[in-house]
Design a protein around this motif. Sequence first.
Motif, PDB file in Angstrom:
ATOM      1  N   THR A 199       3.231 -10.345  10.937  1.00 45.77           N
ATOM      2  CA  THR A 199       2.392  -9.166  10.730  1.00 45.77           C
ATOM      3  C   THR A 199       2.769  -8.463   9.430  1.00 45.77           C
ATOM      4  OG1 THR A 199       2.228  -8.898  13.112  1.00 45.77           O
ATOM      5  CG2 THR A 199       1.608  -7.016  11.764  1.00 45.77           C
ATOM      6  N   GLY A 200       4.061  -8.300   9.173  1.00 45.03           N
ATOM      7  CA  GLY A 200       4.519  -7.646   7.954  1.00 45.03           C
ATOM      8  C   GLY A 200       4.162  -8.419   6.703  1.00 45.03           C
ATOM      9  N   ILE A 201       4.333  -9.735   6.749  1.00 45.52           N
ATOM     10  CA  ILE A 201       3.987 -10.571   5.598  1.00 45.52           C
ATOM     11  C   ILE A 201       2.486 -10.545   5.356  1.00 45.52           C
ATOM     12  CG2 ILE A 201       3.921 -12.962   4.777  1.00 45.52           C
ATOM     13  CD1 ILE A 201       6.676 -13.326   6.100  1.00 45.52           C
ATOM     14  N   GLY A 202       1.710 -10.577   6.428  1.00 50.29           N
ATOM     15  CA  GLY A 202       0.252 -10.512   6.282  1.00 50.29           C
ATOM     16  C   GLY A 202      -0.196  -9.193   5.678  1.00 50.29           C
ATOM     17  N   ALA A 203       0.419  -8.093   6.109  1.00 46.86           N
ATOM     18  CA  ALA A 203       0.080  -6.788   5.548  1.00 46.86           C
ATOM     19  C   ALA A 203       0.478  -6.708   4.086  1.00 46.86           C
ATOM     20  CB  ALA A 203       0.766  -5.684   6.343  1.00 46.86           C
ATOM     21  N   LEU A 204       1.640  -7.239   3.730  1.00 49.54           N
ATOM     22  CA  LEU A 204       2.088  -7.233   2.340  1.00 49.54           C
ATOM     23  C   LEU A 204       1.152  -8.040   1.454  1.00 49.54           C
ATOM     24  CD1 LEU A 204       4.249  -6.481   0.237  1.00 49.54           C
ATOM     25  CD2 LEU A 204       5.421  -8.601   0.855  1.00 49.54           C
ATOM     26  N   VAL A 205       0.742  -9.198   1.923  1.00 46.71           N
ATOM     27  CA  VAL A 205      -0.186 -10.035   1.143  1.00 46.71           C
ATOM     28  C   VAL A 205      -1.524  -9.326   0.971  1.00 46.71           C
ATOM     29  CG1 VAL A 205      -1.522 -12.187   1.229  1.00 46.71           C
ATOM     30  CG2 VAL A 205       0.930 -12.209   1.717  1.00 46.71           C
ATOM     31  N   ALA A 206      -2.016  -8.685   2.037  1.00 49.07           N
ATOM     32  CA  ALA A 206      -3.294  -7.974   1.941  1.00 49.07           C
ATOM     33  C   ALA A 206      -3.203  -6.819   0.949  1.00 49.07           C
ATOM     34  CB  ALA A 206      -3.702  -7.466   3.324  1.00 49.07           C
ATOM     35  N   LEU A 207      -2.108  -6.061   0.984  1.00 46.88           N
ATOM     36  CA  LEU A 207      -1.955  -4.945   0.049  1.00 46.88           C
ATOM     37  C   LEU A 207      -1.792  -5.417  -1.388  1.00 46.88           C
ATOM     38  CD1 LEU A 207       0.339  -2.590   2.124  1.00 46.88           C
ATOM     39  CD2 LEU A 207      -2.052  -2.213   1.504  1.00 46.88           C
ATOM     40  N   LEU A 208      -1.057  -6.507  -1.591  1.00 49.01           N
ATOM     41  CA  LEU A 208      -0.922  -7.050  -2.949  1.00 49.01           C
ATOM     42  C   LEU A 208      -2.259  -7.571  -3.469  1.00 49.01           C
ATOM     43  CD1 LEU A 208       2.520  -8.881  -2.743  1.00 49.01           C
ATOM     44  CD2 LEU A 208       1.964  -6.804  -4.021  1.00 49.01           C
ATOM     45  N   LEU A 209      -3.059  -8.169  -2.596  1.00 54.05           N
ATOM     46  CA  LEU A 209      -4.390  -8.627  -2.996  1.00 54.05           C
ATOM     47  C   LEU A 209      -5.272  -7.444  -3.379  1.00 54.05           C
ATOM     48  CD1 LEU A 209      -6.420 -10.970  -3.247  1.00 54.05           C
ATOM     49  CD2 LEU A 209      -7.039 -10.538  -0.873  1.00 54.05           C
ATOM     50  N   LEU A 210      -5.227  -6.372  -2.594  1.00 50.42           N
ATOM     51  CA  LEU A 210      -6.005  -5.180  -2.937  1.00 50.42           C
ATOM     52  C   LEU A 210      -5.528  -4.558  -4.247  1.00 50.42           C
ATOM     53  CD1 LEU A 210      -6.373  -3.492   0.548  1.00 50.42           C
ATOM     54  CD2 LEU A 210      -8.197  -4.499  -0.834  1.00 50.42           C
ATOM     55  N   LEU A 211      -4.217  -4.559  -4.487  1.00 49.45           N
ATOM     56  CA  LEU A 211      -3.685  -4.040  -5.743  1.00 49.45           C
ATOM     57  C   LEU A 211      -4.158  -4.885  -6.915  1.00 49.45           C
ATOM     58  CD1 LEU A 211      -1.780  -2.051  -7.183  1.00 49.45           C
ATOM     59  CD2 LEU A 211       0.050  -3.710  -6.805  1.00 49.45           C
ATOM     60  N   TRP A 212      -4.160  -6.186  -6.750  1.00 48.01           N
ATOM     61  CA  TRP A 212      -4.604  -7.082  -7.812  1.00 48.01           C
ATOM     62  C   TRP A 212      -6.089  -6.875  -8.111  1.00 48.01           C
ATOM     63  CZ3 TRP A 212      -8.037 -11.241  -8.022  1.00 48.01           C
ATOM     64  CH2 TRP A 212      -7.987 -11.983  -9.194  1.00 48.01           C
ATOM     65  N   ILE A 213      -6.908  -6.756  -7.059  1.00 52.31           N
ATOM     66  CA  ILE A 213      -8.342  -6.525  -7.250  1.00 52.31           C
ATOM     67  C   ILE A 213      -8.578  -5.194  -7.949  1.00 52.31           C
ATOM     68  CG2 ILE A 213     -10.490  -6.026  -6.002  1.00 52.31           C
ATOM     69  CD1 ILE A 213      -9.574  -8.100  -3.917  1.00 52.31           C
ATOM     70  N   THR A 214      -7.835  -4.165  -7.550  1.00 53.55           N
ATOM     71  CA  THR A 214      -7.994  -2.849  -8.167  1.00 53.55           C
ATOM     72  C   THR A 214      -7.642  -2.872  -9.642  1.00 53.55           C
ATOM     73  OG1 THR A 214      -7.474  -1.803  -6.056  1.00 53.55           O
ATOM     74  CG2 THR A 214      -7.288  -0.433  -8.026  1.00 53.55           C
ATOM     75  N   THR A 215      -6.572  -3.575  -9.992  1.00 53.76           N
ATOM     76  CA  THR A 215      -6.177  -3.620 -11.403  1.00 53.76           C
ATOM     77  C   THR A 215      -7.150  -4.469 -12.228  1.00 53.76           C
ATOM     78  OG1 THR A 215      -4.653  -5.429 -10.930  1.00 53.76           O
ATOM     79  CG2 THR A 215      -3.753  -3.191 -10.933  1.00 53.76           C
ATOM     80  N   ARG A 216      -7.810  -5.432 -11.619  1.00 54.44           N
ATOM     81  CA  ARG A 216      -8.790  -6.239 -12.372  1.00 54.44           C
ATOM     82  C   ARG A 216     -10.025  -5.408 -12.709  1.00 54.44           C
ATOM     83  NH1 ARG A 216      -5.818  -8.836 -14.802  1.00 54.44           N
ATOM     84  NH2 ARG A 216      -4.261  -7.757 -13.652  1.00 54.44           N
ATOM     85  N   PHE A 217     -10.421  -4.506 -11.817  1.00 49.14           N
ATOM     86  CA  PHE A 217     -11.619  -3.684 -12.068  1.00 49.14           C
ATOM     87  C   PHE A 217     -11.330  -2.495 -12.961  1.00 49.14           C
ATOM     88  CE2 PHE A 217     -13.370  -5.728  -8.183  1.00 49.14           C
ATOM     89  CZ  PHE A 217     -14.523  -6.207  -8.762  1.00 49.14           C
ATOM     90  N   ASN A 218     -10.073  -2.142 -13.160  1.00 44.91           N
ATOM     91  CA  ASN A 218      -9.706  -0.977 -13.952  1.00 44.91           C
ATOM     92  C   ASN A 218      -9.222  -1.445 -15.329  1.00 44.91           C
ATOM     93  OD1 ASN A 218      -9.186   1.595 -14.664  1.00 44.91           O
ATOM     94  ND2 ASN A 218      -7.362   1.847 -13.409  1.00 44.91           N
ATOM     95  N   ARG A 219     -10.137  -1.944 -16.132  1.00 50.40           N
ATOM     96  CA  ARG A 219      -9.769  -2.515 -17.423  1.00 50.40           C
ATOM     97  C   ARG A 219      -9.797  -1.506 -18.563  1.00 50.40           C
ATOM     98  NH1 ARG A 219      -8.875  -7.993 -17.630  1.00 50.40           N
ATOM     99  NH2 ARG A 219      -9.788  -9.101 -15.900  1.00 50.40           N
TER     100      ARG A 219
END
Length: 53
Positions: A31-51
């Motif tokens: 559960t913890g690893i899944g949550a960490l991966v989901a949050l890192l994916l959201l962080l990556w998506i957010t940084t891609r849109f904020n150019r």
Amino acid sequence: MSIASTAASLVTLAEGSEHGGNHESLSPYLTGIGALVALLLLLWITTRFNRDR
């Protein structure tokens, strides 16, 4: 319903649980690893849109 009776009901409800609320098939590490991966994916998506920075 008074505060005392509500508190007594909650104590009775909490004492009735045998396993502490954890499901047998639910791994805390998975559960913890899944949550960490989901949050890192959201962080990556957010940084891609904020150019513009």
